[in-house]
Design a protein around this motif. Sequence first.
Motif, PDB file in Angstrom:
ATOM      1  N   GLN A 333      38.065 -22.171   9.435  1.00 19.52           N
ATOM      2  CA  GLN A 333      37.545 -22.039   8.085  1.00 19.52           C
ATOM      3  C   GLN A 333      36.249 -21.241   8.059  1.00 19.52           C
ATOM      4  N   GLN A 334      35.399 -21.443   9.051  1.00 22.04           N
ATOM      5  CA  GLN A 334      34.168 -20.663   9.147  1.00 22.04           C
ATOM      6  C   GLN A 334      34.482 -19.190   9.370  1.00 22.04           C
ATOM      7  N   HIS A 335      35.487 -18.936  10.200  1.00 19.70           N
ATOM      8  CA  HIS A 335      35.899 -17.548  10.451  1.00 19.70           C
ATOM      9  C   HIS A 335      36.433 -16.902   9.174  1.00 19.70           C
ATOM     10  N   PHE A 336      37.221 -17.640   8.421  1.00 19.07           N
ATOM     11  CA  PHE A 336      37.740 -17.117   7.145  1.00 19.07           C
ATOM     12  C   PHE A 336      36.601 -16.831   6.169  1.00 19.07           C
ATOM     13  N   SER A 337      35.618 -17.725   6.114  1.00 13.13           N
ATOM     14  CA  SER A 337      34.492 -17.516   5.198  1.00 13.13           C
ATOM     15  C   SER A 337      33.722 -16.261   5.571  1.00 13.13           C
ATOM     16  N   GLU A 338      33.535 -16.034   6.870  1.00 16.04           N
ATOM     17  CA  GLU A 338      32.826 -14.816   7.300  1.00 16.04           C
ATOM     18  C   GLU A 338      33.629 -13.574   6.950  1.00 16.04           C
ATOM     19  N   LEU A 339      34.956 -13.647   7.171  1.00 12.10           N
ATOM     20  CA  LEU A 339      35.798 -12.504   6.803  1.00 12.10           C
ATOM     21  C   LEU A 339      35.730 -12.238   5.301  1.00 12.10           C
ATOM     22  N   ARG A 340      35.764 -13.308   4.510  1.00 11.31           N
ATOM     23  CA  ARG A 340      35.701 -13.144   3.053  1.00 11.31           C
ATOM     24  C   ARG A 340      34.378 -12.517   2.631  1.00 11.31           C
ATOM     25  N   GLU A 341      33.270 -13.022   3.172  1.00  7.69           N
ATOM     26  CA  GLU A 341      31.964 -12.464   2.811  1.00  7.69           C
ATOM     27  C   GLU A 341      31.866 -10.997   3.222  1.00  7.69           C
ATOM     28  N   GLN A 342      32.342 -10.708   4.427  1.00  6.75           N
ATOM     29  CA  GLN A 342      32.251  -9.338   4.929  1.00  6.75           C
ATOM     30  C   GLN A 342      33.089  -8.385   4.082  1.00  6.75           C
ATOM     31  N   PHE A 343      34.332  -8.792   3.765  1.00 11.66           N
ATOM     32  CA  PHE A 343      35.193  -7.906   2.983  1.00 11.66           C
ATOM     33  C   PHE A 343      34.714  -7.806   1.534  1.00 11.66           C
ATOM     34  N   ALA A 344      34.215  -8.916   0.968  1.00 13.36           N
ATOM     35  CA  ALA A 344      33.704  -8.873  -0.405  1.00 13.36           C
ATOM     36  C   ALA A 344      32.524  -7.920  -0.503  1.00 13.36           C
ATOM     37  N   ARG A 345      31.631  -7.956   0.485  1.00 16.35           N
ATOM     38  CA  ARG A 345      30.474  -7.043   0.478  1.00 16.35           C
ATOM     39  C   ARG A 345      30.932  -5.595   0.612  1.00 16.35           C
ATOM     40  N   ARG A 346      31.894  -5.375   1.536  1.00 16.10           N
ATOM     41  CA  ARG A 346      32.376  -3.997   1.748  1.00 16.10           C
ATOM     42  C   ARG A 346      33.111  -3.481   0.503  1.00 16.10           C
ATOM     43  N   LEU A 347      33.903  -4.361  -0.150  1.00 19.71           N
ATOM     44  CA  LEU A 347      34.630  -3.960  -1.354  1.00 19.71           C
ATOM     45  C   LEU A 347      33.667  -3.658  -2.494  1.00 19.71           C
ATOM     46  N   ALA A 348      32.636  -4.506  -2.671  1.00 22.98           N
ATOM     47  CA  ALA A 348      31.677  -4.287  -3.746  1.00 22.98           C
ATOM     48  C   ALA A 348      30.916  -2.980  -3.546  1.00 22.98           C
ATOM     49  N   ASN A 349      30.500  -2.703  -2.302  1.00 19.68           N
ATOM     50  CA  ASN A 349      29.789  -1.441  -2.027  1.00 19.68           C
ATOM     51  C   ASN A 349      30.676  -0.241  -2.312  1.00 19.68           C
ATOM     52  N   HIS A 350      31.944  -0.345  -1.896  1.00 15.57           N
ATOM     53  CA  HIS A 350      32.852   0.784  -2.110  1.00 15.57           C
ATOM     54  C   HIS A 350      33.095   1.021  -3.605  1.00 15.57           C
ATOM     55  N   LEU A 351      33.306  -0.043  -4.362  1.00 13.09           N
ATOM     56  CA  LEU A 351      33.572   0.120  -5.789  1.00 13.09           C
ATOM     57  C   LEU A 351      32.351   0.673  -6.507  1.00 13.09           C
ATOM     58  N   ASN A 352      31.164   0.285  -6.067  1.00 11.07           N
ATOM     59  CA  ASN A 352      29.964   0.892  -6.657  1.00 11.07           C
ATOM     60  C   ASN A 352      29.898   2.383  -6.368  1.00 11.07           C
ATOM     61  N   ASN A 353      30.280   2.761  -5.148  1.00 10.33           N
ATOM     62  CA  ASN A 353      30.343   4.192  -4.821  1.00 10.33           C
ATOM     63  C   ASN A 353      31.359   4.912  -5.700  1.00 10.33           C
ATOM     64  N   VAL A 354      32.497   4.240  -5.926  1.00 13.38           N
ATOM     65  CA  VAL A 354      33.530   4.838  -6.781  1.00 13.38           C
ATOM     66  C   VAL A 354      33.004   5.010  -8.199  1.00 13.38           C
ATOM     67  N   PHE A 355      32.295   3.996  -8.730  1.00 16.74           N
ATOM     68  CA  PHE A 355      31.733   4.101 -10.078  1.00 16.74           C
ATOM     69  C   PHE A 355      30.813   5.305 -10.183  1.00 16.74           C
ATOM     70  N   VAL A 356      29.931   5.458  -9.192  1.00 17.80           N
ATOM     71  CA  VAL A 356      28.958   6.562  -9.230  1.00 17.80           C
ATOM     72  C   VAL A 356      29.668   7.899  -9.098  1.00 17.80           C
TER      73      VAL A 356
END
Length: 902
Positions: A333-356
Amino acid sequence: MTAIKHALQRDIFTPNDERLLSIVNVCKAGKKKKNCFLCATVTTERPVQVKVVKVKKSDKGDFYKRQIAWALRDLAVVDAKDAIKENPEFDLHFEKIYKWVASSTAEKNAFISCIWKLNQRYLRKKIDFVNVSSQLLEESVPSGENQSVTGGDEEAVDEYQELNAREEQDIEIMMEGCECAISNAEAFAERLSRELQVLDGANIQSIMASEKQVNILMKLLDEALKEVDQIELKLSSYEEMLQSVKEQMDQISESNHLIHLSNTNNVKLLSEIEFLVNHMDLAKGHIKALQEGDLASSRGIEACTNAADALLQCMNVALRPGHDMLLAVKEQQQHFSELREQFARRLANHLNNVFVQQGHDQSSTLAQHSVELTLPNHHPFHRDLLRYAKLMEWLKSTDYGKYEGLTKNYMDYLSRLYEREIKDFFEVAKIKMTGTTKESKKFGQRRLSLVATLPRKESAVKQETESLHGSSGKLTGSTSSLNKLSVQSSGNRRSQSSSLLDMGNMSASDLDVADRTKFDKIFEQVLSELEPLCLAEQDFISKFFKLQQHQSMPGSMTEAEDLDGGTLPRQHNSGAPLPVSSEKDMIRQMMIKIFRCIEPELNNLIALGDKIDSFNSLYMLVKMSHHVWTAQNVDPASFLSTTLGNVLVTIKRNFDKCISNQIRQMEEVKISKKSKVGILPFVTEFEEFAGLAESIFKNAERRGDLDKAYTKLIRGVFVNVEKVANESQKTPRDVVMMENFHHIFATLSRLKISCLEAEKKEAKQKYTDHLQSYVIYSLGQPLEKLNHFFEGVEARVAQGIREEEVSYQLAFNKQELRKVIKEYPGKEVKKGLDNLYKKVDKHLCEEENLLQVVWHSMQDEFIRQYKHFEGLIARCYPGSGVTMEFTIQDILDYCSSIAQSH
C-alpha cells in the motif's frame, strides 16, 4: 341450586323426555350481567341425543323458559381460559364463539367435566378441550353433587360399558342353550354357577397334570443359563481385545483430524495469498508506464491510462479482516501511494505544460481574425486535451488537491486568452458598426504588432510553465508572467474603445434602412459567434474535468467561493466525488471565470448600438430574445442562458428608454407660427417606428413588449396632436386634427396592428369629426343675405305663422325675396367659391393630399344649403314662380372648374 335443578328437570326437560345431567349459572362476558343457566342433557329414547340448552328466567320471574339449544356434536372447542389458576370464564365454540362467566369455578369445572364424559361416551368426533386441567378430565365430578342432580345416573354413566357384537352373540348362544334363561333367571344363574365350578375344577386338574413338563422346562432353563455364562466370558475376552484396538483407532482418528485441519488451513491460507497476489500485484509494465510513460503520444497516454486504472483498482480493493495487519500489505500500500503521488505530480506538470503550449499556439492564430468578425476555433485544442480526460477523472478520484489546482490554472490562463480574443472580436464589431476606416487601419496595425510579439523562445515558455507550477511544485503557484501578454494590448483597446464611444450622437434620420440592416447582421453575427464558443467550452469542461452538466438533483447546491479569488468548491474528504448539483454549479462558476469579459463587452456593444441609433434596440431585443430562448431550451441554468438573460434586461431597458424618449420628444415639439403645421414630425416618426418594428418583430418571441410600447406611443401621439392643434395659430385646429388623424388612420390601416384596432377606429372617428367641423366652419354662409332672409322666415314659422301665409308678411313678401335673390347671380357665387378654394388650399398641406376631399365635402354642404332654400321657397311662396338665379348643376360646374384651374 338443587331446587333449581329439580325445578328445571320437572318443568322443562321431563316433558321433552330429557334428563338433566349438569347445570351451571352463567352470564355473558363483557356485558351487563343477565344470569341464565347452561344445561347438559341427554334424551331418554334411543338413539341418544346430547344437547347443551340455555335456560333463562322469564321477565316476570315466576317460571323458567327454554331459550336456545345446541347439539353437542356441533361443539368444536371448549376453552377454560386457564388450566392452572381458578378462573370462572370459559368459551364454547359452536358456529360462533360464546363467551361465558360462571357464578363459581366449581360449577364451571363440573359442567366441563360432564361435557367431557358425554363426549367420550356418545360422540365419535372428539371435542377439543383447551386450557383445561388434565386432572379435571380424568376425575369424576363429586358423587354427592351428581346424585343430587341426576339421582345416580352419573355413576351409571361412569360404570356402564356397552357390549360389543361378539359378546352379544356369545350371550345369545348361551341363553338359547338354556330353556329357562328368560323365564326363570334364578335357575339360569344356578346353572351358570355349576358350570363355572366344573370349569374351575378342570383347570386345576390340568395344572396338576402339567407339573412334570414344568420340571423338564426348569432343567432346560438351568442349562441355558450355564451356556449364557460361558458366552459372557467369551464376550468379556473379546471386549478386552477390542479395547486395545479402540485406543489405536482413536489415535488414528485424532491424527486424521489434525491432518484435515492442517489441509483446511493451508487451503484457506493459499486462498488469501492468491487474493492478495491477484488484487494487489501491479504489473511491471504498469509501474514503468506510471513512472516513465510518454504523456505526449496517444500510445503513451493509453498505456498510462490503463496503468492508472490498474493502480486505482489495487488501491481500492476491499481487504478482508486482518489483511491490513500484514507487513507485506502495508508495504504494498505504501508503494502504491508513492506511485500515485509520483504519477499525479508528473501528470499535473505535463498538463500545465500542455495548457501553456496550447495557449501560445492559440494566440498565434489570432492574426487571421484581426479584420474578420469571427472568433478563433478551439476545437482542435479541445480534441487534443480530451485525450487526457480519463486521466483527469483518475486524478479527480485519487488526488483532488492536484485536480483542483489544474482546474484553477486552466481557468486563470484560459480567462486571459479568451479575454484577448473576445475583446479583439468586439473591437472589430464596433468598427464595422461605426464604419470608420481610419480606426480599422489603426486596429489592424496594432493587431499585427501584437501578433509579432507573440512567438517566444523555448526558455520563455519554460519559465512561464515553471511559474505555473511554483517553486514548491504545487499547482497553485503564481501566474503573473502570463499577464504580460495582454498589458499593452488591453491599454490600446481601452483607448480605442473610448474613442469609439466618444463619437457624436447620430439621430435616426441620418441613417437609412441599409445602415440598420447592417447593424442587425453584425449584432446577429456577434451572438452567433459567441454562442457556439461558450457551448463548446462548456461541453469541453464537462468532458475534460468529468463534471455533470445536464443532470439535476433536488436539494441545495454547494455555493462556490469567489472564483475571481481563485477558489473552487472544496471537498471535506480528498478524493470524494462532488454531488451532481455541486458539479453543475462548478461548471457554471468556471464558465463565469473564463468568460467574465463577455457580459461587459456585450453591454458596451449595446450601448454603442443604442448611441448610433436608438431604434437599434428593437433589433437587439428581438435577436437577444431569440438567443436567450434557444439557450434556455438547452439548459436554463447554464452560463450562456444566464449571461444572455442579464444582457437582455439591459436591452429591454434601452428599448423602454427609446419609447420614453420618443414620447418626451412629442411633448417637446414646437411649431412655427409663420408656416403651416401639416403632418407633425412625431406622427411621421411613429409611422417610421411602427413600420420598422413590424418588420423586425415578425414572428418574434417578445411581441408583447412591442404591443405595450405601441399602446404608450399611440396615446402619446393622440395627446400631443391635440395639444399642438390647440396651440396652432396659423393653421386651424380642425385642419391639424383632420390631417394628422387621417395620416394615423392610414398608417394603422396599412400596418394592420391587431393591438391598435381600437385606436384605429378612434383615429378614423376624429378625422371624420374634424373634417365635418372644418367644412362647416370654412364654408360658413356663402349666400349671407339670403341666409338672413330665410332665417327670418323660419322664425315666423316657429312663432306659429303658417308657411303659406309668410308671403303676406311685409318684410318677407315676394318682392323682398326677389331683391335678395338678385344680389347673388351666378358670377358672384362662382367668385365666392373661388376665394373659398384658395383659403382652403392655404390651410391644407400637400403631404396628406386632402384638398379634393375637403372641397368635395364643401360642395356637398353648399348643395345641401341650396336645397334647403329651394324647399322653403316651394313651401312658403307656392305658385310665385320665384327661383334662384343658379342651379345645382351650375354649382357642380363652378366647383369642378375651380378645382381644375388650380
